[in-house]
Design an enzyme around this catalytic site. Structure first.
Site, mmCIF file in Angstrom:
data_model
loop_
_atom_site.group_PDB
_atom_site.id
_atom_site.type_symbol
_atom_site.label_atom_id
_atom_site.label_comp_id
_atom_site.label_asym_id
_atom_site.label_seq_id
_atom_site.Cartn_x
_atom_site.Cartn_y
_atom_site.Cartn_z
ATOM 1 C CG HIS A 78 -0.457 -0.025 2.528
ATOM 2 N ND1 HIS A 78 -0.088 1.116 3.198
ATOM 3 C CD2 HIS A 78 -0.240 -1.056 3.387
ATOM 4 C CE1 HIS A 78 0.330 0.796 4.412
ATOM 5 N NE2 HIS A 78 0.264 -0.514 4.552
ATOM 6 C CG ASP A 80 -2.163 4.330 3.008
ATOM 7 O OD1 ASP A 80 -1.931 3.270 2.409
ATOM 8 O OD2 ASP A 80 -2.941 4.400 3.973
ATOM 9 C CG ASP A 117 2.640 -0.386 7.780
ATOM 10 O OD1 ASP A 117 2.282 -0.667 6.622
ATOM 11 O OD2 ASP A 117 1.877 -0.424 8.758
ATOM 12 C CD GLU A 147 -3.134 -1.351 5.684
ATOM 13 O OE1 GLU A 147 -3.243 -2.438 6.241
ATOM 14 O OE2 GLU A 147 -2.682 -0.354 6.281
ATOM 15 C CD GLU A 148 -1.149 2.053 7.706
ATOM 16 O OE1 GLU A 148 -1.813 1.657 8.678
ATOM 17 O OE2 GLU A 148 -0.082 1.543 7.351
ATOM 18 C CG ASP A 171 1.277 -3.937 5.109
ATOM 19 O OD1 ASP A 171 2.282 -3.473 5.662
ATOM 20 O OD2 ASP A 171 0.132 -3.489 5.293
HETATM 21 ZN ZN LIG Z 1 0.643 -1.571 6.311
#
Ligand SMILES: [Zn+2]
Length: 287
Positions: A78, A80, A117, A147-148, A171
């Site tokens: 991802h 973001d 991440d 995603e977050e 991830d």
């Molecule tokens: Zn992540």
């Protein structure tokens, strides 16, 4: 490499992309610049790229010679990152580059989140995308948005867009672990009209559930830990089955991804039912 903290770290093909990503603001739903970066790498290598309407991006890379018959596989990450800063840190996540520093074997950021991440996952995918020395079959690369704050990119991802047989999510956060399955998450907003009425009870009691371990609602959900809201709900039900009570207030939990460790309710009851209420609560407390 122009980020001193990353100088000399191997494998270089991964860390050079990570270094670039640390300079690109990429808060959730503001991933345009990071997406442009990923697309620029694809374009440089003449690879096919498609985007869906929310900005998820798919790039395809043909097999290396001799691997044309291999099943198509997919690498996903991802774009973001979580944007958190320490109190007193002057930093604008919409414009500023993350200040990376080395702390022994660790890479850290000065006063902010680092964005490992999922910067590391995206960087690893880009390294494979650019590689000429890895024997791989046909590949798809998927870069999702947001995603977050709710996995909305993945949720909006259109069906039928992917051709791969294998899907590798880059991830994971466990070292030396290959994760072969994954739970999803659902955010639910429930509304119910309540009929408020003046209290008729003689005394008010606060029923409190506390002292639980809490934990992450995903990672720790298999630990058998108590959920304060569920325990409180069960308690109220059981109390209502025993003695007539009026519920004045229910509250509990603090975050949607944390197992609630505390919850409480205020109930009112008639003086005549007080003893029944207390003995029922004492019994539940014992349990
Ligand atoms: Zn992540």
């Amino acid at each position: 490499m122009s980020t001193p903290a990353l100088a000399g770290i191997e494998p270089k093909p991964i860390w050079k992309h990570f270094a670039e990503l640390t300079k690109i603001p990429r808060a959730s739903t503001k991933e345009a610049a990071a997406r442009d970066y990923v697309l620029s790498v694809a374009k440089r290598h003449g690879l096919e790229a498609v985007q869906d309407k929310v900005g998820n991006t798919v790039i395809r890379k043909p097999a290396r010679p001799g691997r044309e018959n291999a099943s198509m596989a997919l690498l996903q990450g991802h774009l973001d990152m979580v944007c958190e800063k320490n109190e007193g840190t002057a930093f604008n996540f919409d414009t500023d580059a993350i200040q990376v520093r080395r702390d022994g074997d660790w890479l850290k950021a000065e006063g902010t989140t680092l964005g490992a991440d999922n910067g590391v996952g995206v960087a690893a995918a880009l390294a494979v995308m650019e590689s000429t020395d890895i024997a791989h079959g046909p590949l798809e690369f998927v870069f999702t948005i947001d995603e977050e704050t709710g996995l909305t990119g993945a949720a909006e991802f259109p069906g039928g867009m992917l051709k791969s047989k294998y899907f590798l999510n880059l991830d994971n956060e466990e070292k030396d672990t290959i994760c072969i399955g994954c739970a999803g998450g659902i955010k639910t907003t429930a509304r119910r009209k309540v009929n408020l009425q003046p209290a008729k009870g003689d005394g008010a009691f606060r029923i409190k559930v506390s002292g639980l371990k809490g934990g992450h609602s995903g990672i720790d959900i298999n630990q058998g830990r108590g959920n304060a809201l569920r325990i409180l709900g069960g308690t109220l039900q059981s109390v209502m089955d025993t003695a007539p009570v009026e519920v004045a207030n229910v509250t509990g939990g603090s975050a949607q991804n944390a197992i609630p460790r505390e919850a409480s309710a205020i109930v009112l009851t008639k003086a005549a039912d007080e003893a029944k209420l207390k003995s029922q609560l004492a019994k539940l407390e014992g349990e």
